[in-house]
Motif scaffolding. Structure first.
Motif, PDB file in Angstrom:
ATOM      1  N   ILE A 155       0.839  -1.200   0.000  1.00  0.00           N
ATOM      2  CA  ILE A 155       0.000   0.000   0.000  1.00  0.00           C
ATOM      3  C   ILE A 155       0.875   1.250   0.000  1.00  0.00           C
TER       4      ILE A 155
ATOM      5  N   ARG B 170       2.307   1.910  -3.408  1.00  0.00           N
ATOM      6  CA  ARG B 170       1.331   2.501  -4.339  1.00  0.00           C
ATOM      7  C   ARG B 170       1.166   3.995  -4.082  1.00  0.00           C
ATOM      8  N   ILE B 171       1.089   4.365  -2.815  1.00  0.00           N
ATOM      9  CA  ILE B 171       0.906   5.780  -2.497  1.00  0.00           C
ATOM     10  C   ILE B 171       2.174   6.568  -2.821  1.00  0.00           C
TER      11      ILE B 171
ATOM     12  N   ARG C 139      -8.606   5.894  -2.726  1.00  0.00           N
ATOM     13  CA  ARG C 139      -9.171   4.788  -3.498  1.00  0.00           C
ATOM     14  C   ARG C 139      -8.325   3.523  -3.354  1.00  0.00           C
ATOM     15  N   THR C 140      -7.032   3.686  -3.132  1.00  0.00           N
ATOM     16  CA  THR C 140      -6.187   2.523  -2.863  1.00  0.00           C
ATOM     17  C   THR C 140      -6.648   1.814  -1.599  1.00  0.00           C
TER      18      THR C 140
END
Length: 216
Positions: free
Chosen positions: A69, A72-73, A93-94
């Protein structure tokens, strides 16, 4: 020829993947070292050579999830083509995507500390373990991975509202995302009374926060 270290790494990877699959299928109750070993296709004793128990295994699954996570951010945060609002929307939204696609994992990631014996306490002991815990301590690794997620997320929020208001609006955005996730999973968003979607709510929330940041 595969070395012993490489073989051990492959076995550990297979065990973690099997544990994650069982978690998705049936929640933490479905994850046992025996079932994980069987699903991974390894010997009955192999899981016990890599993990001290179920808690250690699930904690490592959670740590890897936090790292993914955060990755991704981080990718959103460093993408020069995205606006500050788009980065925040993408980060939220992740999180909602994890709750939507892997609800058991999501609940495990955000449960309150202390619900399992391996989890860290509060206060000074928590800080000490986070900063000084050994690299092979699963609970300390999980805390560090979750901390990295929070750092990346708050950095994205800073780009939208400025450093002074980062923590206040960061907390507002995270708690709102959790509420939206819970409402979507329970089916309470798509009703005659609300007639809303998670994406619509995220868009509205980010616009409101961006406007409040500009007005401050």
């Amino acid at each position: 020829m595969v070395t012993r270290a490489e073989s051990a790494a492959l076995t550990r990877r297979a065990l973690l993947d099997a544990a994650a699959e069982l978690l998705d299928l049936g929640g933490p109750e479905a994850v046992t070292l025996r079932e994980v070993g069987a699903r991974a296709g390894v010997s009955r004793g192999a899981p016990y050579r890599h993990f001290t128990g179920k808690d250690s295994l699930l904690t490592t699954v959670a740590t890897e999830s936090w790292q993914r996570i955060a990755d991704r951010i981080h990718a959103l945060r460093t993408d020069p083509a995205l606006s500050a609002s788009a980065k925040v929307r993408g980060a939220l939204r992740t999180l909602i995507g994890v709750g939507r696609d892997q609800p058991h994992l999501y609940q495990m990631l955000f449960r309150r500390s202390g619900h399992r014996p391996e989890e860290l306490g509060e206060g000074l002991d928590r800080v000490r373990r986070q900063l000084c815990g050994p690299v092979d301590d699963p609970a300390a690794d999980r805390i560090r991975a979750a901390g990295r997620f929070h750092e990346e997320f708050l950095a994205v929020v800073t780009g939208l509202v400025g450093e002074r208001d980062t923590r206040r609006y960061g907390a507002l955005l995270l708690t709102s995302a959790h509420g939206i996730t819970d409402m979507e999973l329970s089916g309470h968003l798509d009703t005659d009374a609300l007639r809303s979607t998670a994406d619509e709510l995220i868009d509205t929330l980010v616009r409101m926060v961006a406007g409040a940041g500009e007005a401050a």
